[in-house]
Scaffold this active site. Structure first.
Site, PDB file in Angstrom:
ATOM      1  N   ARG A  34      57.189  19.041 -15.294  1.00  0.00           N
ATOM      2  CA  ARG A  34      55.423  20.044 -15.067  1.00  0.00           C
ATOM      3  C   ARG A  34      54.830  20.393 -16.372  1.00  0.00           C
ATOM      4  NH1 ARG A  34      56.818  20.908 -10.580  1.00  0.00           N
ATOM      5  NH2 ARG A  34      55.822  22.987 -10.079  1.00  0.00           N
ATOM      6  N   HIS A  35      54.458  19.073 -16.423  1.00  0.00           N
ATOM      7  CA  HIS A  35      52.859  19.256 -16.710  1.00  0.00           C
ATOM      8  C   HIS A  35      52.495  17.285 -16.891  1.00  0.00           C
ATOM      9  CE1 HIS A  35      55.842  18.007 -20.444  1.00  0.00           C
ATOM     10  NE2 HIS A  35      54.001  16.818 -20.570  1.00  0.00           N
ATOM     11  N   ALA A  36      50.728  17.867 -16.959  1.00  0.00           N
ATOM     12  CA  ALA A  36      50.022  16.658 -17.271  1.00  0.00           C
ATOM     13  C   ALA A  36      49.428  16.570 -18.784  1.00  0.00           C
ATOM     14  CB  ALA A  36      49.237  16.190 -16.473  1.00  0.00           C
TER      15      ALA A  36
END
Ligand code: TYD
Length: 134
Positions: A51-53
């Site tokens: 749930r991230h970059a």
């Protein structure tokens, strides 16, 4: 849905397996200096991780045991990958949103990373990620 973003690719590792069992070696093939590695294990099947970059971090994501689903997203296209081959890893460049889910009970996900942990390198808000990739 399943075309990889141009900047991501699978990397095949050296397979030294023989009749005694499996042996994989990873050297001279990683396109960055490895500064950190971490691994996920004992994940609940339906948990959603990632749930991230990352702004700058490069990584190679390797399913060294079991399986899980990896959804990668460059802001324009998403690819859903079943990660279950310990002989290859997915190179993930900066500015790719990633979700990991559907872990088998025996799944172990090893990640090779180009930088030490730095929370400032994360984008954890999807709207912010989309804005940055337009
Ligand atoms: P998190 O980013 O939620 O993991 P994932 O993306 O795999 O779902 O990380 C959980 C916590 O652990 C968070 O507080 C950051 C911390 N962390 C470190 O301190 N070092 C690390 O190398 C990693 C991957 C996470």
């Amino acid at each position: 849905m399943n075309t990889l973003p141009k900047t991501c690719r699978f990397i095949e590792f050296q397979d030294l397996s023989d009749q005694r069992g499996g042996l994989i070696s990873i050297e001279k093939i990683v396109p960055f200096e490895i500064k950190r590695l971490y691994y996920l294990f004992n994940q609940n099947k339906d948990i959603l991780r990632g749930r991230h970059a990352h702004k700058n971090l490069e990584q190679i994501i390797i399913p060294i045991h079991g399986s899980f689903d990896l959804i990668i997203d460059d802001g324009k296209h998403k690819s859903s990958l079943v990660m279950n081959n310990p002989k290859q890893g997915l190179y993930v460049c900066p500015m790719i949103w990633r979700d990991l889910t559907n872990f088998s009970s025996d799944a172990v996900c090893l990640v090779l990373a180009s930088q030490c942990y730095d929370e400032a390198d994360y984008i954890r808000n999807y709207e912010e990620f989309l804005y940055a990739t337009q």
